[in-house]
Design a protein around this motif. Structure first.
Motif, PDB file in Angstrom:
ATOM      1  N   VAL A   5       0.834  -1.203   0.000  1.00 54.33           N
ATOM      2  CA  VAL A   5       0.000   0.000   0.000  1.00 54.33           C
ATOM      3  C   VAL A   5       0.868   1.253   0.000  1.00 54.33           C
ATOM      4  N   VAL A   6       0.463   2.249  -0.773  1.00 48.34           N
ATOM      5  CA  VAL A   6       1.034   3.600  -0.720  1.00 48.34           C
ATOM      6  C   VAL A   6      -0.139   4.570  -0.656  1.00 48.34           C
ATOM      7  N   GLU A   7      -0.184   5.397   0.385  1.00 46.17           N
ATOM      8  CA  GLU A   7      -1.320   6.298   0.553  1.00 46.17           C
ATOM      9  C   GLU A   7      -0.877   7.674   1.034  1.00 46.17           C
ATOM     10  N   PHE A   8      -1.641   8.685   0.622  1.00 46.34           N
ATOM     11  CA  PHE A   8      -1.475  10.056   1.095  1.00 46.34           C
ATOM     12  C   PHE A   8      -2.802  10.469   1.732  1.00 46.34           C
ATOM     13  N   ALA A   9      -2.756  10.894   2.968  1.00 42.62           N
ATOM     14  CA  ALA A   9      -3.960  11.353   3.664  1.00 42.62           C
ATOM     15  C   ALA A   9      -3.919  12.878   3.768  1.00 42.62           C
ATOM     16  N   VAL A  10      -4.941  13.538   3.235  1.00 39.57           N
ATOM     17  CA  VAL A  10      -5.039  14.998   3.258  1.00 39.57           C
ATOM     18  C   VAL A  10      -6.029  15.397   4.343  1.00 39.57           C
ATOM     19  N   ALA A  11      -5.584  16.252   5.266  1.00 44.10           N
ATOM     20  CA  ALA A  11      -6.422  16.628   6.409  1.00 44.10           C
ATOM     21  C   ALA A  11      -6.518  18.139   6.526  1.00 44.10           C
ATOM     22  N   ASP A  12      -7.643  18.610   7.067  1.00 49.46           N
ATOM     23  CA  ASP A  12      -7.838  20.048   7.288  1.00 49.46           C
ATOM     24  C   ASP A  12      -6.881  20.576   8.352  1.00 49.46           C
ATOM     25  N   ALA A  13      -6.774  21.908   8.400  1.00 45.89           N
ATOM     26  CA  ALA A  13      -5.833  22.540   9.324  1.00 45.89           C
ATOM     27  C   ALA A  13      -6.189  22.301  10.778  1.00 45.89           C
ATOM     28  N   ASP A  14      -7.483  22.074  11.068  1.00 44.67           N
ATOM     29  CA  ASP A  14      -7.869  21.881  12.462  1.00 44.67           C
ATOM     30  C   ASP A  14      -7.899  20.413  12.878  1.00 44.67           C
ATOM     31  N   MET A  15      -7.478  19.525  11.985  1.00 41.46           N
ATOM     32  CA  MET A  15      -7.308  18.130  12.389  1.00 41.46           C
ATOM     33  C   MET A  15      -6.026  18.013  13.218  1.00 41.46           C
ATOM     34  N   GLN A  16      -6.090  17.270  14.298  1.00 39.14           N
ATOM     35  CA  GLN A  16      -4.940  17.144  15.188  1.00 39.14           C
ATOM     36  C   GLN A  16      -3.778  16.432  14.487  1.00 39.14           C
ATOM     37  N   LYS A  17      -2.593  17.051  14.528  1.00 34.75           N
ATOM     38  CA  LYS A  17      -1.386  16.377  14.031  1.00 34.75           C
ATOM     39  C   LYS A  17      -0.730  15.694  15.223  1.00 34.75           C
ATOM     40  N   ASN A  18      -1.222  14.522  15.579  1.00 40.36           N
ATOM     41  CA  ASN A  18      -0.726  13.847  16.767  1.00 40.36           C
ATOM     42  C   ASN A  18      -0.687  12.344  16.544  1.00 40.36           C
ATOM     43  N   THR A  19      -0.455  11.610  17.631  1.00 39.11           N
ATOM     44  CA  THR A  19      -0.317  10.168  17.535  1.00 39.11           C
ATOM     45  C   THR A  19      -1.600   9.498  17.063  1.00 39.11           C
ATOM     46  N   ALA A  20      -2.749   9.981  17.528  1.00 33.71           N
ATOM     47  CA  ALA A  20      -4.020   9.376  17.134  1.00 33.71           C
ATOM     48  C   ALA A  20      -4.208   9.432  15.621  1.00 33.71           C
ATOM     49  N   GLY A  21      -3.802  10.548  15.002  1.00 32.43           N
ATOM     50  CA  GLY A  21      -3.899  10.654  13.550  1.00 32.43           C
ATOM     51  C   GLY A  21      -3.000   9.659  12.844  1.00 32.43           C
ATOM     52  N   ASN A  22      -1.787   9.458  13.381  1.00 29.65           N
ATOM     53  CA  ASN A  22      -0.879   8.482  12.787  1.00 29.65           C
ATOM     54  C   ASN A  22      -1.409   7.064  12.944  1.00 29.65           C
ATOM     55  N   ILE A  23      -1.957   6.763  14.125  1.00 26.23           N
ATOM     56  CA  ILE A  23      -2.533   5.434  14.343  1.00 26.23           C
ATOM     57  C   ILE A  23      -3.681   5.197  13.369  1.00 26.23           C
ATOM     58  N   GLU A  24      -4.469   6.234  13.108  1.00 23.36           N
ATOM     59  CA  GLU A  24      -5.603   6.103  12.190  1.00 23.36           C
ATOM     60  C   GLU A  24      -5.127   5.730  10.787  1.00 23.36           C
ATOM     61  N   THR A  25      -4.138   6.452  10.269  1.00 31.24           N
ATOM     62  CA  THR A  25      -3.674   6.172   8.908  1.00 31.24           C
ATOM     63  C   THR A  25      -2.996   4.806   8.835  1.00 31.24           C
ATOM     64  N   ILE A  26      -2.248   4.431   9.863  1.00 28.70           N
ATOM     65  CA  ILE A  26      -1.616   3.106   9.888  1.00 28.70           C
ATOM     66  C   ILE A  26      -2.685   2.016   9.908  1.00 28.70           C
ATOM     67  N   SER A  27      -3.732   2.214  10.699  1.00 29.96           N
ATOM     68  CA  SER A  27      -4.802   1.220  10.793  1.00 29.96           C
ATOM     69  C   SER A  27      -5.512   1.046   9.459  1.00 29.96           C
ATOM     70  N   ARG A  28      -5.704   2.139   8.745  1.00 28.10           N
ATOM     71  CA  ARG A  28      -6.376   2.034   7.442  1.00 28.10           C
ATOM     72  C   ARG A  28      -5.510   1.271   6.441  1.00 28.10           C
ATOM     73  N   MET A  29      -4.192   1.471   6.500  1.00 30.67           N
ATOM     74  CA  MET A  29      -3.312   0.720   5.605  1.00 30.67           C
ATOM     75  C   MET A  29      -3.305  -0.757   5.957  1.00 30.67           C
ATOM     76  N   LEU A  30      -3.232  -1.069   7.242  1.00 25.62           N
ATOM     77  CA  LEU A  30      -3.250  -2.466   7.661  1.00 25.62           C
ATOM     78  C   LEU A  30      -4.568  -3.134   7.298  1.00 25.62           C
ATOM     79  N   ASP A  31      -5.655  -2.361   7.338  1.00 29.81           N
ATOM     80  CA  ASP A  31      -6.947  -2.898   6.920  1.00 29.81           C
ATOM     81  C   ASP A  31      -6.916  -3.311   5.447  1.00 29.81           C
ATOM     82  N   ALA A  32      -6.249  -2.499   4.628  1.00 34.58           N
ATOM     83  CA  ALA A  32      -6.155  -2.812   3.199  1.00 34.58           C
ATOM     84  C   ALA A  32      -5.383  -4.114   2.985  1.00 34.58           C
ATOM     85  N   VAL A  33      -4.311  -4.292   3.761  1.00 35.26           N
ATOM     86  CA  VAL A  33      -3.525  -5.530   3.652  1.00 35.26           C
ATOM     87  C   VAL A  33      -4.337  -6.726   4.120  1.00 35.26           C
ATOM     88  N   PHE A  34      -5.031  -6.561   5.262  1.00 33.41           N
ATOM     89  CA  PHE A  34      -5.778  -7.681   5.831  1.00 33.41           C
ATOM     90  C   PHE A  34      -6.949  -8.088   4.946  1.00 33.41           C
TER      91      PHE A  34
END
Length: 367
Positions: free
Chosen positions: A26-55
């Motif tokens: 998988v190769v993905e780019f996630a585009v988020a608004d300025a008020d979306m938190q740039k934190n660990t939860a956001g990274n976990i979210e994108t990682i989880s979505r990629m792992l979902d694609a693999v699974f």
């Protein structure tokens, strides 16, 4: 001159672009608004979505997952990320997780090279709103060449993240000294039964049960170090069985966005209206700015479930579960992570108190 001044006065929020790459998958780019938190939860979210694609494609996960992430405490190198993967190992979704944090100079690596090329290729593109930026990156990825077996590549709008903070807090641990010049650059999370001989030689921490199901964390000074300098049992097998019976498998709720003051909201609307009246910006740009700041713009929902969290390396035997002691203390256990030279960091606590390994790389930029 009036048009130029009106355009300069427009408040243009920076859209976050986060890159994720699972080589060969998988190769993905996630585009988020300025008020979306740039934190660990956001990274976990994108990682989880990629792992979902693999699974979803392979109906299984490998026994080892290796994550390569920026060495930053705000987003990756903190106890929230560490506890997330401890819970994943407790659930036996996978056998071993490696959290790798490259040292200075990692910008020459493949992930940053990909990000740099994407930003360069897309920098001359004109876009009026968030959806057009997603199309810009999708157009770039459609022309890029990756491994022949990559089955998913593209960009998407990241409007919602699950409440991963609450999901992770079911792990009653607190880690200290995860950052600093001599802090580990590699953490390995696994069960005691999967430790190597060199790991056992270093394992001098207090052993409560020495059961095969104990959850261990091995700390390596560098990503290339074969032998860890610290091995600690963070959860004994009995505690793991107790927690497992209470775990929430799927996260619930949505992580909050950054708050924007009433004054700033009014200012964005005012500047956007003035610029549109003078024809300095298009109607598409005006509508995006207005709907975004008012919170009325349509948002893409997060997945209702993350199917990869339901994967199990083996069927759990109910007889392995230990009886639950209702009088057992519930306060979190503090884990002191040593520095590479064996010393204890005196700094403040962390601010966010198949037979092949799956490599995940993540990074983010602003557009």
């Amino acid at each position: 001159m009036v048009l130029s001044k009106a355009f300069e006065n427009v408040i243009r929020p920076a859209l976050h672009v986060q890159m994720g790459w699972i080589p060969g998958h998988v190769v993905e780019f996630a585009v988020a608004d300025a008020d979306m938190q740039k934190n660990t939860a956001g990274n976990i979210e994108t990682i989880s979505r990629m792992l979902d694609a693999v699974f979803r494609k392979h109906k299984t996960l490998p026994p080892t997952i290796n994550l390569v992430m920026d060495n930053t405490s705000r987003e990756n190198k903190n106890q929230l990320m560490l506890k997330f993967w401890i819970k994943v190992v407790c659930l036996e979704v996978t056998q071993q997780v490696l959290l790798s944090f490259p040292m200075v100079g990692h910008t020459h690596g493949p992930l940053d090279a990909l990000g740099g090329q994407a930003v360069t290729a897309c920098s001359n593109s004109v876009f009026e709103d968030d959806r057009e930026l997603v199309r810009v990156y999708n157009n770039y990825l459609s022309k890029a060449r990756f491994e022949s077996n990559v089955h998913r590549q593209g960009a998407y709008k990241l409007d919602q993240c699950a409440n991963w903070q609450a999901w992770v807090e079911e792990i009653p641990l607190v880690f200290r000294s995860l950052t600093g010049p001599k802090a580990p650059h590699l953490f390995r999370i696994l069960q005691r039964q999967h430790l190597q001989m060199e790991d056992l030689e270093v394992c001098t921490a207090h052993r409560q049960s020495e059961a095969p199901g104990d959850i261990m964390v091995c700390c390596h000074s560098h990503m290339s170090d074969k032998v860890p300098f610290q091995v600690v049992c963070v959860l004994d097998a009995a505690k793991v069985n107790e927690l497992r019976s209470k775990f929430t498998i799927q996260p619930t709720g949505i992580a909050p966005r950054r708050s924007i003051s009433y004054h700033d909201r009014q200012l964005v609307q005012k500047r956007a209206a003035e610029a549109y009246e003078l024809q300095a910006i298009s109607k598409t740009a005006h509508d995006y700015l207005t709907a975004w700041i008012q919170g009325t713009r349509r948002r893409d929902r997060r997945p209702s479930e993350y199917s990869w969290l339901g994967h199990r390396m083996r069927t759990m035997d109910p007889l392995r579960r230990a009886p639950i002691n209702p009088h057992a203390p519930q306060c979190p256990r503090v884990i002191q992570v040593l520095q590479a030279d064996g010393s204890i960091c005196a700094g403040p606590p962390d601010p966010e108190d198949q037979g092949q390994a799956l490599l995940i790389q993540a990074d983010d930029e602003d557009a």
